[in-house]
Design a protein around this motif. Structure first.
Motif, PDB file in Angstrom:
ATOM      1  N   LEU A 132       0.843  -1.199   0.000  1.00 35.81           N
ATOM      2  CA  LEU A 132       0.000   0.000   0.000  1.00 35.81           C
ATOM      3  C   LEU A 132       0.876   1.246   0.000  1.00 35.81           C
ATOM      4  O   LEU A 132       0.670   2.167  -0.795  1.00 35.81           O
ATOM      5  CB  LEU A 132      -0.928  -0.007   1.217  1.00 35.81           C
ATOM      6  N   HIS A 133       1.849   1.274   0.886  1.00 29.87           N
ATOM      7  CA  HIS A 133       2.752   2.418   0.986  1.00 29.87           C
ATOM      8  C   HIS A 133       3.463   2.653  -0.344  1.00 29.87           C
ATOM      9  O   HIS A 133       3.515   3.789  -0.843  1.00 29.87           O
ATOM     10  CB  HIS A 133       3.743   2.184   2.126  1.00 29.87           C
ATOM     11  N   ASP A 134       3.992   1.599  -0.948  1.00 27.98           N
ATOM     12  CA  ASP A 134       4.700   1.738  -2.222  1.00 27.98           C
ATOM     13  C   ASP A 134       3.782   2.251  -3.327  1.00 27.98           C
ATOM     14  O   ASP A 134       4.170   3.100  -4.133  1.00 27.98           O
ATOM     15  CB  ASP A 134       5.323   0.399  -2.636  1.00 27.98           C
ATOM     16  N   HIS A 135       2.556   1.741  -3.374  1.00 31.82           N
ATOM     17  CA  HIS A 135       1.588   2.170  -4.386  1.00 31.82           C
ATOM     18  C   HIS A 135       1.339   3.679  -4.279  1.00 31.82           C
ATOM     19  O   HIS A 135       1.341   4.393  -5.284  1.00 31.82           O
ATOM     20  CB  HIS A 135       0.278   1.392  -4.191  1.00 31.82           C
ATOM     21  N   LEU A 136       1.146   4.158  -3.054  1.00 30.83           N
ATOM     22  CA  LEU A 136       0.860   5.573  -2.854  1.00 30.83           C
ATOM     23  C   LEU A 136       2.101   6.441  -3.053  1.00 30.83           C
ATOM     24  O   LEU A 136       1.994   7.588  -3.497  1.00 30.83           O
ATOM     25  CB  LEU A 136       0.235   5.777  -1.477  1.00 30.83           C
ATOM     26  N   LEU A 137       3.275   5.898  -2.763  1.00 27.66           N
ATOM     27  CA  LEU A 137       4.515   6.642  -3.026  1.00 27.66           C
ATOM     28  C   LEU A 137       4.717   6.887  -4.514  1.00 27.66           C
ATOM     29  O   LEU A 137       5.289   7.910  -4.910  1.00 27.66           O
ATOM     30  CB  LEU A 137       5.729   5.907  -2.448  1.00 27.66           C
ATOM     31  N   ARG A 138       4.244   5.980  -5.356  1.00 27.45           N
ATOM     32  CA  ARG A 138       4.359   6.213  -6.800  1.00 27.45           C
ATOM     33  C   ARG A 138       3.555   7.444  -7.202  1.00 27.45           C
ATOM     34  O   ARG A 138       3.980   8.225  -8.052  1.00 27.45           O
ATOM     35  CB  ARG A 138       3.925   4.962  -7.576  1.00 27.45           C
ATOM     36  N   PHE A 139       2.388   7.650  -6.586  1.00 23.20           N
ATOM     37  CA  PHE A 139       1.650   8.890  -6.867  1.00 23.20           C
ATOM     38  C   PHE A 139       2.433  10.095  -6.357  1.00 23.20           C
ATOM     39  O   PHE A 139       2.505  11.126  -7.030  1.00 23.20           O
ATOM     40  CB  PHE A 139       0.243   8.899  -6.247  1.00 23.20           C
ATOM     41  N   ALA A 140       3.031   9.983  -5.178  1.00 25.28           N
ATOM     42  CA  ALA A 140       3.815  11.097  -4.628  1.00 25.28           C
ATOM     43  C   ALA A 140       4.932  11.474  -5.595  1.00 25.28           C
ATOM     44  O   ALA A 140       5.212  12.657  -5.807  1.00 25.28           O
ATOM     45  CB  ALA A 140       4.378  10.735  -3.260  1.00 25.28           C
ATOM     46  N   HIS A 141       5.561  10.486  -6.208  1.00 30.38           N
ATOM     47  CA  HIS A 141       6.614  10.763  -7.189  1.00 30.38           C
ATOM     48  C   HIS A 141       6.028  11.504  -8.400  1.00 30.38           C
ATOM     49  O   HIS A 141       6.594  12.499  -8.861  1.00 30.38           O
ATOM     50  CB  HIS A 141       7.282   9.463  -7.651  1.00 30.38           C
ATOM     51  N   THR A 142       4.896  11.050  -8.890  1.00 31.02           N
ATOM     52  CA  THR A 142       4.244  11.700 -10.031  1.00 31.02           C
ATOM     53  C   THR A 142       3.879  13.135  -9.690  1.00 31.02           C
ATOM     54  O   THR A 142       4.053  14.052 -10.506  1.00 31.02           O
ATOM     55  CB  THR A 142       2.980  10.907 -10.436  1.00 31.02           C
ATOM     56  N   PHE A 143       3.402  13.351  -8.470  1.00 29.00           N
ATOM     57  CA  PHE A 143       3.051  14.712  -8.041  1.00 29.00           C
ATOM     58  C   PHE A 143       4.295  15.585  -7.964  1.00 29.00           C
ATOM     59  O   PHE A 143       4.263  16.756  -8.334  1.00 29.00           O
ATOM     60  CB  PHE A 143       2.316  14.679  -6.696  1.00 29.00           C
ATOM     61  N   GLN A 144       5.408  15.020  -7.525  1.00 27.31           N
ATOM     62  CA  GLN A 144       6.666  15.766  -7.474  1.00 27.31           C
ATOM     63  C   GLN A 144       7.078  16.198  -8.883  1.00 27.31           C
ATOM     64  O   GLN A 144       7.557  17.322  -9.075  1.00 27.31           O
ATOM     65  CB  GLN A 144       7.753  14.899  -6.845  1.00 27.31           C
ATOM     66  N   VAL A 145       6.879  15.346  -9.861  1.00 34.02           N
ATOM     67  CA  VAL A 145       7.171  15.704 -11.257  1.00 34.02           C
ATOM     68  C   VAL A 145       6.268  16.858 -11.683  1.00 34.02           C
ATOM     69  O   VAL A 145       6.723  17.803 -12.335  1.00 34.02           O
ATOM     70  CB  VAL A 145       6.994  14.471 -12.180  1.00 34.02           C
ATOM     71  N   GLN A 146       4.976  16.810 -11.306  1.00 33.22           N
ATOM     72  CA  GLN A 146       4.052  17.903 -11.623  1.00 33.22           C
ATOM     73  C   GLN A 146       4.530  19.223 -11.011  1.00 33.22           C
ATOM     74  O   GLN A 146       4.498  20.265 -11.657  1.00 33.22           O
ATOM     75  CB  GLN A 146       2.645  17.579 -11.110  1.00 33.22           C
ATOM     76  N   LEU A 147       4.989  19.169  -9.754  1.00 30.28           N
ATOM     77  CA  LEU A 147       5.486  20.380  -9.101  1.00 30.28           C
ATOM     78  C   LEU A 147       6.687  20.963  -9.845  1.00 30.28           C
ATOM     79  O   LEU A 147       6.778  22.175 -10.050  1.00 30.28           O
ATOM     80  CB  LEU A 147       5.867  20.094  -7.647  1.00 30.28           C
ATOM     81  N   ALA A 148       7.586  20.093 -10.264  1.00 30.37           N
ATOM     82  CA  ALA A 148       8.768  20.562 -11.005  1.00 30.37           C
ATOM     83  C   ALA A 148       8.343  21.214 -12.321  1.00 30.37           C
ATOM     84  O   ALA A 148       8.893  22.249 -12.709  1.00 30.37           O
ATOM     85  CB  ALA A 148       9.724  19.393 -11.255  1.00 30.37           C
ATOM     86  N   GLN A 149       7.372  20.627 -13.002  1.00 27.01           N
ATOM     87  CA  GLN A 149       6.897  21.205 -14.264  1.00 27.01           C
ATOM     88  C   GLN A 149       6.252  22.556 -14.023  1.00 27.01           C
ATOM     89  O   GLN A 149       6.408  23.485 -14.825  1.00 27.01           O
ATOM     90  CB  GLN A 149       5.913  20.245 -14.943  1.00 27.01           C
ATOM     91  N   THR A 150       5.527  22.704 -12.923  1.00 33.43           N
ATOM     92  CA  THR A 150       4.917  23.994 -12.569  1.00 33.43           C
ATOM     93  C   THR A 150       5.995  25.059 -12.393  1.00 33.43           C
ATOM     94  O   THR A 150       5.856  26.192 -12.858  1.00 33.43           O
ATOM     95  CB  THR A 150       4.068  23.866 -11.294  1.00 33.43           C
ATOM     96  N   VAL A 151       7.078  24.690 -11.717  1.00 32.75           N
ATOM     97  CA  VAL A 151       8.205  25.637 -11.525  1.00 32.75           C
ATOM     98  C   VAL A 151       8.762  26.057 -12.868  1.00 32.75           C
ATOM     99  O   VAL A 151       9.002  27.246 -13.121  1.00 32.75           O
ATOM    100  CB  VAL A 151       9.305  25.000 -10.640  1.00 32.75           C
ATOM    101  N   VAL A 152       8.970  25.113 -13.771  1.00 34.84           N
ATOM    102  CA  VAL A 152       9.519  25.419 -15.094  1.00 34.84           C
ATOM    103  C   VAL A 152       8.579  26.361 -15.843  1.00 34.84           C
ATOM    104  O   VAL A 152       9.035  27.325 -16.475  1.00 34.84           O
ATOM    105  CB  VAL A 152       9.745  24.129 -15.905  1.00 34.84           C
ATOM    106  N   CYS A 153       7.281  26.103 -15.773  1.00 36.88           N
ATOM    107  CA  CYS A 153       6.314  26.933 -16.496  1.00 36.88           C
ATOM    108  C   CYS A 153       6.207  28.349 -15.935  1.00 36.88           C
ATOM    109  O   CYS A 153       5.899  29.284 -16.662  1.00 36.88           O
ATOM    110  CB  CYS A 153       4.945  26.262 -16.486  1.00 36.88           C
ATOM    111  N   ASN A 154       6.457  28.486 -14.632  1.00 39.29           N
ATOM    112  CA  ASN A 154       6.345  29.811 -14.026  1.00 39.29           C
ATOM    113  C   ASN A 154       7.634  30.590 -14.166  1.00 39.29           C
ATOM    114  O   ASN A 154       7.718  31.742 -13.968  1.00 39.29           O
ATOM    115  CB  ASN A 154       5.949  29.688 -12.555  1.00 39.29           C
TER     116      ASN A 154
END
Length: 154
Positions: A132-154
């Motif tokens: 369960l923890h590993d499954h949810l950590l994969r989403f956390a990683h994807t969200f971290q990628v989204q945050l990085a893309q937001t920084v690049v766009c701003n």
């Protein structure tokens, strides 16, 4: 692991087949069963703040169709929408890393129904199931990628 509900209300178990949050729908049935007794479906209204900067996270929210925003604040009072979470994710990401609070605000952007679980119960579930923890950590990683893309766009 279940916490007693207030007011003597007996919780209704939510079937995994009825879940519209993709993270929960994709869980192995045994992992969903760990969370199931404590999941509560609620309506969230636009503008509702579900996490406050520096304050303990009280619950984890799995949005079904709808959207919450993660809003970063600067010391000078500026704010920026850093990321969004919809039916593919969950709030309370710091809990996945053993942290009980976030520096960011999380607020409802688009009203939605959501499945909610107390933070304490959620954290206990992470300890009881590495899968369960590993499954949810994969989403956390994807969200971290989204945050990085937001920084690049701003």
């Amino acid at each position: 692991m279940s916490l007693p509900r207030t007011g003597g209300v007996v919780p209704v178990l939510i079937a995994q087949s009825e879940v519209r949050n993709r993270l929960l729908a994709m869980l192995a049935p045994s992992d969903f069963a760990i969370l199931q007794p404590d999941l509560e479906r609620r309506s969230l209204e636009q503008g509702e703040v579900v996490e406050r900067p520096g304050k303990p996270i009280h619950e984890v929210i799995f949005p079904e169709p709808g959207m919450v925003s993660v809003v970063a604040h600067t010391l000078t009072g500026m704010t920026l929408e850093a990321g969004v979470i919809g039916p593919e994710g969950l709030t309370g990401l710091p809990l996945l890393h053993g942290v009980d609070r976030s520096p960011n605000e999380v607020r409802v952007q688009i009203p939605c129904r959501a499945l909610c679980i107390p933070a304490e119960v959620f954290s206990q579930a992470l300890v009881s199931s590495r899968a369960l923890h590993d499954h949810l950590l994969r989403f956390a990683h994807t969200f971290q990628v989204q945050l990085a893309q937001t920084v690049v766009c701003n």
